[in-house]
Write an enzyme that holds these catalytic residues in place. Sequence first.
Site, PDB file in Angstrom:
ATOM      1  N   SER A  59      13.668  21.590 -39.045  1.00  0.00           N
ATOM      2  CA  SER A  59      13.672  23.201 -39.118  1.00  0.00           C
ATOM      3  C   SER A  59      15.162  23.503 -39.258  1.00  0.00           C
ATOM      4  O   SER A  59      15.899  22.695 -38.664  1.00  0.00           O
ATOM      5  CB  SER A  59      12.679  23.728 -38.372  1.00  0.00           C
ATOM      6  OG  SER A  59      13.020  24.990 -38.184  1.00  0.00           O
ATOM      7  N   TYR A  81      10.100  25.833 -29.599  1.00  0.00           N
ATOM      8  CA  TYR A  81      10.136  25.167 -30.896  1.00  0.00           C
ATOM      9  C   TYR A  81      11.556  24.691 -31.345  1.00  0.00           C
ATOM     10  O   TYR A  81      11.729  23.579 -31.789  1.00  0.00           O
ATOM     11  CB  TYR A  81       9.811  26.189 -31.841  1.00  0.00           C
ATOM     12  CG  TYR A  81       9.639  25.894 -33.244  1.00  0.00           C
ATOM     13  CD1 TYR A  81       8.592  25.287 -33.907  1.00  0.00           C
ATOM     14  CD2 TYR A  81      10.719  26.413 -34.225  1.00  0.00           C
ATOM     15  CE1 TYR A  81       8.459  25.041 -35.233  1.00  0.00           C
ATOM     16  CE2 TYR A  81      10.739  26.025 -35.658  1.00  0.00           C
ATOM     17  CZ  TYR A  81       9.626  25.237 -36.023  1.00  0.00           C
ATOM     18  OH  TYR A  81       9.561  25.075 -37.310  1.00  0.00           O
TER      19      TYR A  81
HETATM   20  N1  LIG Z   1       7.100  27.513 -42.949  1.00  0.00           N
HETATM   21  C1  LIG Z   1       8.509  27.356 -42.547  1.00  0.00           C
HETATM   22  O1  LIG Z   1       9.057  28.312 -42.884  1.00  0.00           O
HETATM   23  C2  LIG Z   1       8.916  26.208 -41.809  1.00  0.00           C
HETATM   24  C3  LIG Z   1      10.414  26.133 -41.590  1.00  0.00           C
HETATM   25  C4  LIG Z   1      10.983  25.350 -40.890  1.00  0.00           C
HETATM   26  C5  LIG Z   1      10.107  24.269 -40.448  1.00  0.00           C
HETATM   27  N2  LIG Z   1       8.685  24.146 -40.901  1.00  0.00           N
HETATM   28  C6  LIG Z   1       8.101  23.096 -40.278  1.00  0.00           C
HETATM   29  O2  LIG Z   1       7.144  22.554 -41.538  1.00  0.00           O
HETATM   30  C7  LIG Z   1       6.109  21.629 -40.987  1.00  0.00           C
HETATM   31  C8  LIG Z   1       4.973  22.464 -41.802  1.00  0.00           C
HETATM   32  O3  LIG Z   1       4.703  23.604 -41.379  1.00  0.00           O
HETATM   33  P1  LIG Z   1       3.800  24.792 -42.425  1.00  0.00           P
HETATM   34  O4  LIG Z   1       5.010  25.824 -42.609  1.00  0.00           O
HETATM   35  O5  LIG Z   1       3.288  23.925 -43.514  1.00  0.00           O
HETATM   36  O6  LIG Z   1       2.917  25.401 -41.638  1.00  0.00           O
HETATM   37  P2  LIG Z   1       1.292  25.309 -41.566  1.00  0.00           P
HETATM   38  O7  LIG Z   1       0.835  25.937 -40.196  1.00  0.00           O
HETATM   39  O8  LIG Z   1       0.678  25.532 -43.090  1.00  0.00           O
HETATM   40  O9  LIG Z   1       1.077  23.625 -41.298  1.00  0.00           O
HETATM   41  C9  LIG Z   1       1.012  23.048 -39.960  1.00  0.00           C
HETATM   42  C10 LIG Z   1      -0.024  22.194 -39.912  1.00  0.00           C
HETATM   43  O10 LIG Z   1       0.089  21.217 -38.573  1.00  0.00           O
HETATM   44  C11 LIG Z   1      -1.264  21.131 -38.253  1.00  0.00           C
HETATM   45  N3  LIG Z   1      -1.390  21.023 -36.888  1.00  0.00           N
HETATM   46  C12 LIG Z   1      -0.949  21.854 -35.857  1.00  0.00           C
HETATM   47  N4  LIG Z   1      -1.191  21.413 -34.536  1.00  0.00           N
HETATM   48  C13 LIG Z   1      -1.681  19.998 -34.882  1.00  0.00           C
HETATM   49  C14 LIG Z   1      -2.487  19.084 -33.928  1.00  0.00           C
HETATM   50  N5  LIG Z   1      -2.477  19.141 -32.954  1.00  0.00           N
HETATM   51  N6  LIG Z   1      -2.726  17.957 -34.632  1.00  0.00           N
HETATM   52  C15 LIG Z   1      -2.639  17.640 -36.097  1.00  0.00           C
HETATM   53  N7  LIG Z   1      -2.391  18.715 -36.857  1.00  0.00           N
HETATM   54  C16 LIG Z   1      -2.085  19.958 -36.287  1.00  0.00           C
HETATM   55  C17 LIG Z   1      -2.069  22.484 -38.650  1.00  0.00           C
HETATM   56  O11 LIG Z   1      -3.335  22.386 -38.532  1.00  0.00           O
HETATM   57  C18 LIG Z   1      -1.286  22.813 -39.982  1.00  0.00           C
HETATM   58  O12 LIG Z   1      -2.335  22.441 -41.045  1.00  0.00           O
HETATM   59  C19 LIG Z   1       5.950  22.090 -39.208  1.00  0.00           C
HETATM   60  O13 LIG Z   1       6.680  21.006 -38.736  1.00  0.00           O
HETATM   61  C20 LIG Z   1       6.963  23.337 -39.177  1.00  0.00           C
HETATM   62  O14 LIG Z   1       7.751  23.410 -38.098  1.00  0.00           O
HETATM   63  C21 LIG Z   1       8.119  25.245 -41.443  1.00  0.00           C
END
Ligand SMILES: NC(=O)c1ccc[n+]([C@@H]2O[C@H](COP(=O)([O-])OP(=O)(O)OC[C@H]3O[C@@H](n4cnc5c(N)ncnc54)[C@H](O)[C@@H]3O)[C@@H](O)[C@H]2O)c1
Length: 254
Positions: free
Chosen positions: A144, A157
């Site tokens: 991230s 985080y």
């Molecule tokens: N959305 C953003 O702006 C952003 C920015 C930086 C990094 N990220 C990173 O991108 C990645 C994906 O996130 P996203 O934005 O698609 O959000 P999202 O919430 O759509 O996806 C995260 C997924 O992780 C799954 N998850 C959570 N806990 C879990 C567990 N214990 N076991 C199995 N699965 C689990 C959730 O069910 C969900 O489907 C993450 O690592 C997040 O930190 C996102």
Amino acid sequence: MQQASDMSEKVALVTGAASGLGRGTAVALATAGAKVCLVDLNEAGLQETATLVQALGVECLVRPADLSQKDNCEAVVAETVAAFGRLDALCNVAGVIFFNHSTDMTQVQWDTTMAVNLSAPFFLSQAAIPHLLEQHGAIVNVTSSASFMGEAYAAAYCATKAGLTNLTKAMAMEYMHKPIRINAVAPGGMVTNIVSSFMNMPKDLDGSLMQRFKPLRGTVEVDDVANLVAFMASDAARGYHGNCISIDNGITAG
Ligand SMILES: NC(=O)c1ccc[n+]([C@@H]2O[C@H](COP(=O)([O-])OP(=O)(O)OC[C@H]3O[C@@H](n4cnc5c(N)ncnc54)[C@H](O)[C@@H]3O)[C@@H](O)[C@H]2O)c1
């Protein structure tokens, strides 16, 4: 952007595949021809992703699992190899965030963040590496913009994402002379379900501090990040090892 090379015959395991970036990554890998094992807590979301993948004419395995448990990390890797006979790419996408004052963060919030964001990618990598070495495969960890900057009210985080960035580099050094590539992609500013965490924040947080980590130029398309993750997982990214590629529309520029 560079595209993933042809991945037909290859097999990828994608965590967080029920929504957002994980779903996008699974679809991008399947578009490149890879068979995919879809792993997430959310079984209904996994089924929706499976429908998208199968519509591309690609086989997939749906594997609901709580990756905060080490045994489950080991089991999903073993089941992927049992189903498809090989593993070429591990994409660690699942993640969680809890916004809170550091003094109010519960142990459950802290432990869950560590387990899902940092320990799971490590335990999945431990289980996957012997298979990835056989195929000259790749690990892609999703970190991230929070790897590189302090984000107020997201201390756990930020700690996990910075940790995952350096875990990536440390493992890349360890496997410098082995046939495996280990990299990270650092997104910021995508509109996904994780943004719903903003709804559950305490109301007394200082919003001006949180503006600091929103993209000034607008949000980042999930598909753009997903295509980057798939590219990094493919042989087309042969020049990348131990690298962390940012895609955040300027969040970390200054
Ligand atoms: N959305 C953003 O702006 C952003 C920015 C930086 C990094 N990220 C990173 O991108 C990645 C994906 O996130 P996203 O934005 O698609 O959000 P999202 O919430 O759509 O996806 C995260 C997924 O992780 C799954 N998850 C959570 N806990 C879990 C567990 N214990 N076991 C199995 N699965 C689990 C959730 O069910 C969900 O489907 C993450 O690592 C997040 O930190 C996102």
